[in-house]
Design a protein around this motif. Structure first.
Motif, PDB file in Angstrom:
ATOM      1  N   GLY A  53       0.798  -1.220   0.000  1.00 40.06           N
ATOM      2  CA  GLY A  53       0.000   0.000   0.000  1.00 40.06           C
ATOM      3  C   GLY A  53       0.826   1.263   0.000  1.00 40.06           C
ATOM      4  N   GLN A  54       2.150   1.117  -0.015  1.00 39.59           N
ATOM      5  CA  GLN A  54       3.076   2.249   0.043  1.00 39.59           C
ATOM      6  C   GLN A  54       2.754   3.159   1.235  1.00 39.59           C
ATOM      7  N   ARG A  55       2.795   2.532   2.418  1.00 36.07           N
ATOM      8  CA  ARG A  55       2.498   3.247   3.653  1.00 36.07           C
ATOM      9  C   ARG A  55       3.576   2.940   4.696  1.00 36.07           C
ATOM     10  N   MET A  56       3.836   3.927   5.568  1.00 36.26           N
ATOM     11  CA  MET A  56       4.757   3.742   6.687  1.00 36.26           C
ATOM     12  C   MET A  56       4.227   4.484   7.905  1.00 36.26           C
ATOM     13  N   ARG A  57       4.520   3.930   9.070  1.00 32.66           N
ATOM     14  CA  ARG A  57       4.205   4.601  10.329  1.00 32.66           C
ATOM     15  C   ARG A  57       5.474   4.598  11.169  1.00 32.66           C
ATOM     16  N   LEU A  58       5.812   5.746  11.739  1.00 36.30           N
ATOM     17  CA  LEU A  58       7.015   5.879  12.545  1.00 36.30           C
ATOM     18  C   LEU A  58       6.679   6.549  13.867  1.00 36.30           C
ATOM     19  N   PHE A  59       6.999   5.865  14.956  1.00 36.68           N
ATOM     20  CA  PHE A  59       6.895   6.431  16.288  1.00 36.68           C
ATOM     21  C   PHE A  59       8.330   6.738  16.727  1.00 36.68           C
ATOM     22  N   GLU A  60       8.699   7.986  16.721  1.00 32.51           N
ATOM     23  CA  GLU A  60      10.112   8.320  16.867  1.00 32.51           C
ATOM     24  C   GLU A  60      10.396   9.229  18.048  1.00 32.51           C
ATOM     25  N   PHE A  61      11.577   9.035  18.577  1.00 31.49           N
ATOM     26  CA  PHE A  61      12.120   9.870  19.645  1.00 31.49           C
ATOM     27  C   PHE A  61      13.551  10.203  19.255  1.00 31.49           C
ATOM     28  N   GLY A  62      13.956  11.466  19.436  1.00 33.71           N
ATOM     29  CA  GLY A  62      15.307  11.799  19.025  1.00 33.71           C
ATOM     30  C   GLY A  62      15.753  13.167  19.492  1.00 33.71           C
ATOM     31  N   ASN A  63      16.878  13.570  18.941  1.00 29.77           N
ATOM     32  CA  ASN A  63      17.483  14.845  19.280  1.00 29.77           C
ATOM     33  C   ASN A  63      18.001  15.485  18.006  1.00 29.77           C
ATOM     34  N   LEU A  64      17.581  16.708  17.740  1.00 25.82           N
ATOM     35  CA  LEU A  64      18.006  17.451  16.560  1.00 25.82           C
ATOM     36  C   LEU A  64      18.512  18.813  16.998  1.00 25.82           C
ATOM     37  N   ASP A  65      19.783  19.102  16.677  1.00 25.28           N
ATOM     38  CA  ASP A  65      20.394  20.386  17.056  1.00 25.28           C
ATOM     39  C   ASP A  65      20.196  20.663  18.553  1.00 25.28           C
ATOM     40  N   ASN A  66      20.447  19.617  19.369  1.00 20.62           N
ATOM     41  CA  ASN A  66      20.377  19.700  20.834  1.00 20.62           C
ATOM     42  C   ASN A  66      18.964  19.939  21.361  1.00 20.62           C
ATOM     43  N   GLN A  67      17.951  19.676  20.547  1.00 17.04           N
ATOM     44  CA  GLN A  67      16.570  19.775  20.992  1.00 17.04           C
ATOM     45  C   GLN A  67      15.904  18.406  20.879  1.00 17.04           C
ATOM     46  N   THR A  68      15.311  17.941  21.978  1.00 17.22           N
ATOM     47  CA  THR A  68      14.658  16.639  21.996  1.00 17.22           C
ATOM     48  C   THR A  68      13.275  16.726  21.351  1.00 17.22           C
ATOM     49  N   PHE A  69      12.896  15.699  20.611  1.00 13.04           N
ATOM     50  CA  PHE A  69      11.580  15.667  19.986  1.00 13.04           C
ATOM     51  C   PHE A  69      10.984  14.265  20.080  1.00 13.04           C
ATOM     52  N   THR A  70       9.661  14.217  20.045  1.00 15.91           N
ATOM     53  CA  THR A  70       8.909  12.972  19.978  1.00 15.91           C
ATOM     54  C   THR A  70       7.811  13.158  18.934  1.00 15.91           C
ATOM     55  N   TYR A  71       7.761  12.275  17.936  1.00 12.17           N
ATOM     56  CA  TYR A  71       6.788  12.437  16.868  1.00 12.17           C
ATOM     57  C   TYR A  71       6.180  11.103  16.478  1.00 12.17           C
ATOM     58  N   ASP A  72       4.972  11.198  15.959  1.00 16.14           N
ATOM     59  CA  ASP A  72       4.246  10.057  15.412  1.00 16.14           C
ATOM     60  C   ASP A  72       3.839  10.443  13.991  1.00 16.14           C
ATOM     61  N   PHE A  73       4.469   9.815  13.000  1.00 11.19           N
ATOM     62  CA  PHE A  73       4.211  10.146  11.606  1.00 11.19           C
ATOM     63  C   PHE A  73       3.562   8.970  10.888  1.00 11.19           C
ATOM     64  N   LEU A  74       2.549   9.274  10.083  1.00  9.46           N
ATOM     65  CA  LEU A  74       1.945   8.310   9.166  1.00  9.46           C
ATOM     66  C   LEU A  74       2.164   8.831   7.754  1.00  9.46           C
ATOM     67  N   LEU A  75       2.839   8.027   6.930  1.00  9.24           N
ATOM     68  CA  LEU A  75       3.164   8.445   5.570  1.00  9.24           C
ATOM     69  C   LEU A  75       2.357   7.620   4.573  1.00  9.24           C
ATOM     70  N   LEU A  76       1.560   8.310   3.772  1.00 10.66           N
ATOM     71  CA  LEU A  76       0.761   7.677   2.729  1.00 10.66           C
ATOM     72  C   LEU A  76       1.301   8.162   1.385  1.00 10.66           C
ATOM     73  N   TYR A  77       2.200   7.375   0.810  1.00 14.91           N
ATOM     74  CA  TYR A  77       2.911   7.823  -0.387  1.00 14.91           C
ATOM     75  C   TYR A  77       2.006   7.926  -1.604  1.00 14.91           C
ATOM     76  N   LYS A  78       1.040   7.031  -1.733  1.00 14.78           N
ATOM     77  CA  LYS A  78       0.148   7.090  -2.895  1.00 14.78           C
ATOM     78  C   LYS A  78      -0.696   8.357  -2.887  1.00 14.78           C
ATOM     79  N   GLU A  79      -1.071   8.799  -1.692  1.00 16.15           N
ATOM     80  CA  GLU A  79      -1.858  10.030  -1.562  1.00 16.15           C
ATOM     81  C   GLU A  79      -0.976  11.270  -1.461  1.00 16.15           C
TER      82      GLU A  79
END
Length: 213
Positions: A53-79
């Motif tokens: 279905g060309q879909r991905m889901r990512l539950f991510e935690f990380g650090n970018l430029d010394n700033q912590t982030f938490t994100y939940d992304f759903l990627l629908l490539y066909k749309e």
């Protein structure tokens, strides 16, 4: 005795066959880490991958430029849509997805760099046979190096170069063939109210891949 010798020779012949480019299973779930050469970005993410279905889901935690982030992304490539989901606040941001779906695995134009055993070959179960390949990124923007298992074509690691962060390395682990809850690859019930798309750039992991046309 001759039968055993023949079987041994046949087995040796199979193991000596040259690896070929391969496709990873179309449904995968697991976890990954991503880090950059300049140490500005580090990410840990649980992922769901649906090549059908060309879909991905990512539950991510990380650090970018010394700033912590938490994100939940759903990627629908066909749309050509990406949802930034916040279950706690029941909000959902709709962002145009301006990159193409890239299936996991090894493309046919890749070149074999080598085959090695990760771990040890001293005893059964002590090592994992993997193949490492090199090839060109889409649009010839650079090179990548990808390692997958010999049996199953399960991703182990991917390294490629970015203009902003230098070399970036992905490491995959706890991979499982299949997705236990396919419903996670659909927008939550509160997402349809997010009809208006925003041109706001995503933060964190996908800031590397989100390119404006």
């Amino acid at each position: 005795m001759k039968i055993f010798v023949a079987l041994a020779c046949l087995l040796a012949g199979c193991l000596a066959q040259r690896p070929h480019p391969c496709e990873s299973p179309p449904l995968l779930s697991g976890a990954l880490t991503a880090s950059t050469q300049n140490e500005k970005l580090w990410v840990y993410a649980k992922y769901l991958y649906d090549a059908l279905g060309q879909r991905m889901r990512l539950f991510e935690f990380g650090n970018l430029d010394n700033q912590t982030f938490t994100y939940d992304f759903l990627l629908l490539y066909k749309e050509h849509v990406m949802y930034e989901i916040n279950h706690h606040n029941r909000t959902c941001k709709k962002i145009p997805l301006k990159v193409d779906f890239q299936p996991l695995g090894i493309s046919k134009d890749a070149s074999l760099l080598g085959q090695v055993i990760v771990g040890s070959s001293s005893g059964p179960g002590q090592g994992l046979l993997v193949n490492t390949w090199i090839g060109d990124l889409p649009n010839k923007e650079g090179k990548y190096m990808s390692t997958v298992t010999e049996f199953g074509c399960i991703p182990v690691s991917v390294a490629f170069q970015t203009k902003q962060y230098g070399w970036m390395v992905f490491s995959y682990f706890n991979n499982i063939i299949g997705i236990s809850d396919p419903g996670l690859l659909n927008p939550p019930s509160f997402c349809p109210s997010a009809d208006a798309s925003t041109d706001e750039e995503p933060i964190g992991f996908f800031s590397l891949f989100h390119r404006k046309n």
